[in-house]
Scaffold this active site. Structure first.
Site, short mmCIF file in Angstrom:
data_model
loop_
_atom_site.label_atom_id
_atom_site.label_comp_id
_atom_site.label_asym_id
_atom_site.label_seq_id
_atom_site.Cartn_x
_atom_site.Cartn_y
_atom_site.Cartn_z
N GLU A 65 -4.20 7.69 1.88
CA GLU A 65 -3.98 7.67 3.33
C GLU A 65 -2.49 7.74 3.66
O GLU A 65 -2.08 8.42 4.61
CB GLU A 65 -4.59 6.39 3.93
CG GLU A 65 -6.11 6.41 3.96
CD GLU A 65 -6.71 5.06 4.32
OE1 GLU A 65 -7.82 5.04 4.88
OE2 GLU A 65 -6.07 4.02 4.05
N TYR A 66 -1.67 7.08 2.86
CA TYR A 66 -0.23 7.10 3.09
C TYR A 66 0.32 8.52 2.90
O TYR A 66 1.08 9.03 3.74
CB TYR A 66 0.46 6.14 2.12
CG TYR A 66 1.97 6.06 2.29
CD1 TYR A 66 2.54 5.20 3.23
CD2 TYR A 66 2.82 6.83 1.50
CE1 TYR A 66 3.91 5.11 3.39
CE2 TYR A 66 4.20 6.76 1.66
CZ TYR A 66 4.74 5.90 2.60
OH TYR A 66 6.10 5.83 2.76
N LYS A 144 0.37 6.28 -15.44
CA LYS A 144 1.27 5.91 -14.33
C LYS A 144 1.04 4.42 -14.05
O LYS A 144 0.07 4.04 -13.41
CB LYS A 144 0.99 6.74 -13.08
CG LYS A 144 1.98 6.44 -11.94
CD LYS A 144 1.69 7.29 -10.71
CE LYS A 144 2.70 6.99 -9.62
NZ LYS A 144 2.68 5.59 -9.18
N GLU A 191 8.76 -0.02 -15.77
CA GLU A 191 8.02 -0.80 -14.77
C GLU A 191 7.84 -2.23 -15.27
O GLU A 191 7.59 -2.47 -16.46
CB GLU A 191 6.63 -0.19 -14.51
CG GLU A 191 6.62 1.24 -14.02
CD GLU A 191 6.52 1.34 -12.51
OE1 GLU A 191 6.07 0.37 -11.88
OE2 GLU A 191 6.87 2.40 -11.97
#
Length: 649
Positions: A65-66, A144, A191
């Protein structure tokens, strides 16, 4: 998507973004079905809010959606707007920005195989421009990781920030964060993540998702004790991209076996994954293609579209976890999502059941992305919330603890028995024999209580499947655990009473003896600084539940070190009496635990992290300058280990 109702964590993230934002105003236009009616400023505000909530660990929109609604709407109206080239920041409160040693960008995203093929055509076109043969073009595919982007230059750990300037979060390594796979520091971008198996087993009943923990690892202030334990257990790591699991092959093989390779990489690591990253490995191609202001052109992330459905709830089934928390499981009308039929889904906690009004007949929005566990995204139609009145395992009365319902019956609840025994010996900490595997074996033979373990003779262990030597060792360990001195607050904490961690046990025992605690009323506990009425009531009920078992164990004559009473501390003429002391680094004259214990005996209050109330920071070896300077900035006196020992005489 209908108008969004913000929770307190999302509101906090929005207020940090801009304290002047009005919740009412924001809720009036944060509506994805009405984007074309928004002004440019309001559309940009919605993008900022969506990003802030995502970074805080409580997203209001999905990635799809973003990217394909919010950003797509902005691009359609203003193709050259600077926001299209902006690296989404992960800001920290009250942290100064510093220049990154190397530029750190976002990754272009794709949601279909066709998008990947379009990207690959750009790779092939670039290869033709510089005469790189197609047979030399290989792609590297990696998971990812859904973590907190950071950069490690070997000395400093940085957040990604805006790609040019980030924030110094080296304190994460000072708190015990390790590099994945016991790797070395200084491997560049990566990360901060937490092991999925650890989160599911130890923390899923405490935190809504792993992003909450990633943010907590690098927080300026004191680390949550559950997060610190995860760091100490090696479950939280910095994972450099250079070390991550990967599959490298000719681009034609990647395209031909795309689905199977995506699935293989998705399951390649024990961390949350929200897609796979594809990149060319050819150095000349990378140099030629370069980057936009936001993304490397030679790299792309493939993300799986989320599927959702409106599903009816048939029933809410309570389940008692091994820690005593009651988990609500929603039984659903069977529904197919992302290739799987979903008939049950765990609701995060019973406060969600109560406030969102989830019960039989409720219609919920169920979301599943690829191979990810499905979750309830929202409630479409409310129903009478279905809350249990008693523990499904033992029938005990339930207590509210924050958002959770818990069973306080640590001694006799079948669901908690094994964990209660493990918790006792782990918290006691003065013997190595009774770990989870030994406890599991004894539990399978019907041993349910702590005192029953201490009644086992050496020869009896053999009848439970242990060898002669192990049996004798276990028996000796039990005797040692009674003879080796242990603090009385630690002994009490070992019984696992709700809201009676080590700190609260010590506070109580500064005013009352162990035996006296079981006769205290909630009103008497409230009079002690640091205890609220709800906590006091939970402690009284919890102590009542373990009283019988406690005294059976207490009467075995453990060697307990008695906590000095508050009045005794105040009368002490020690130079650190009443001071707040924090120990950090590797000590040479004894373990940090020994030094903390000795400081308490001298009337000091020992803390785990530095605040404005800290009096002394005592530093051993391998302590970063950042930590020392931060303490001095707060007005804390910093002492080396030897200076401290000289000071206390």
């Amino acid at each position: 998507m209908s108008k969004i109702e913000f929770n307190k964590e999302q509101l906090a993230a929005i207020q940090f973004l801009n304290p002047s934002y009005s919740t009412e105003d924001i809720q009036s236009f944060v509506n994805l079905e009405n984007l074309n009616n928004l002004s440019k400023d309001k559309l940009l505000l919605v993008l900022d809010i969506a990003n802030a909530c995502y970074r805080s660990g409580f997203p209001i929109v999905t990635d799809n959606e973003y990217d394909n609604k919010l950003l797509k709407e902005l691009k359609a109206r203003y193709p050259q707007h600077s926001y299209m080239y902006k690296v989404e920041e992960e800001p920290l409160k009250d942290s100064k920005t510093v220049t990154l040693p190397k530029r750190m960008l976002s990754t272009e995203k794709a949601y279909t195989k066709e998008d990947i093929e379009k990207w690959l055509k750009r790779i092939l076109k670039a290869a033709q421009e510089i005469n790189v043969p197609e047979q030399d073009i290989e792609l590297r595919v990696t998971p990812k990781l859904d973590g907190y982007a950071a950069f490690d230059d070997g000395t400093t750990l940085y957040t990604r920030g805006d790609g040019h300037r980030g924030q110094d979060i080296t304190r994460a390594f000072e708190r015990g964060l390790k590099v994945a796979n016991n790797g070395d520091r200084g491997l560049g971008p990566g990360e901060i993540v937490i092991k999925k198996s650890y989160f599911d087993k130890e923390l899923s009943n405490i935190f809504e998702n792993s992003r909450n923990i990633q943010a907590a690892i690098i927080a300026e202030k004191k680390v949550d004790e559950n997060v610190q334990k995860a760091i100490d257990d090696g479950a939280c790591v910095f994972y450099p991209f250079a070390q991550i699991e990967n599959k490298t092959a000719h681009f034609s093989e990647i395209v031909e076996n795309f689905e199977s390779i995506v699935e293989e990489m998705w399951n390649a690591v024990d961390f949350d994954v929200d897609g796979v990253i594809l990149e060319t490995t050819h150095s000349l191609l990378k140099e030629h293609m370069g980057a936009t202001r936001k993304n490397h052109r030679w790299q792309i992330a493939f993300k799986v579209n989320e599927e959702s459905a409106e599903v009816e709830v048939k029933n809410i089934i309570p389940q008692t976890s091994r820690t005593g928390r009651i988990s609500p499981v929603a039984e659903l009308v069977p529904t197919k999502l992302s290739g799987a039929t979903i008939s049950r889904v765990t609701v995060h906690h019973y406060n969600m059941v109560k406030t969102k009004k989830i019960g039989p007949g409720a219609i919920v929005q169920l979301v599943r992305s690829g191979l990810v566990i499905p979750k309830i995204e929202g409630v479409i139609e409310e129903a009478e919330p279905q809350l249990p009145e008693s523990c499904p395992s033992c029938g005990s009365h339930l207590l509210w603890e924050s958002d959770h319902l818990i069973c306080p019956n640590k001694s006799d609840c079948p669901a908690q028995t094994e964990n209660t025994l493990i918790h006792f010996f782990k918290t006691l900490g003065n013997n190595d024999g009774f770990g989870p595997k030994v406890i599991e074996k004894l539990s399978n033979f019907g041993i349910k209580h702590i005192h029953e373990i201490y009644e086992i003779k050496a020869h009896q262990f053999a009848s439970y499947g242990f060898g002669d030597k192990t049996s004798q060792n276990l028996f000796d360990q039990l005797q040692a655990s009674k003879e080796i001195q242990v603090e009385d607050w630690r002994f009490l904490s070992a019984f696992g009473v709700s809201r009676l961690g080590g700190g609260n046990c010590e506070k109580l025992l500064q005013h009352h003896s162990l035996v006296e605690l079981f006769d205290l009323s909630a009103e008497e506990i409230v009079k002690i600084d640091g205890f609220a009425q709800i906590s006091a009531e939970a402690i009284v009920e919890g102590l009542a539940n373990v009283k019988e078992e406690f005294f059976k164990v207490y009467e075995l004559a453990f060697n307990l070190a008695i906590t000095p009473k508050e009045s005794e501390r105040e009368d002490s003429d020690s130079p650190i009496a009443g001071a707040v002391v924090v120990f950090t680094g590797s000590m040479q004259q004894g373990s940090r635990g020994d030094m903390e214990k000795h400081a308490k005996s001298l009337g000091a209050k020992v803390a785990k992290s530095v605040t404005g109330k800290t009096t002394y920071l005592v530093t051993g070896e391998k302590v970063g300058e950042t930590k020392i300077n931060d303490a001095r900035d707060k007005g804390v006196k910093v002492l080396t280990e030897q200076e401290y020992l000289d000071f206390i005489g």
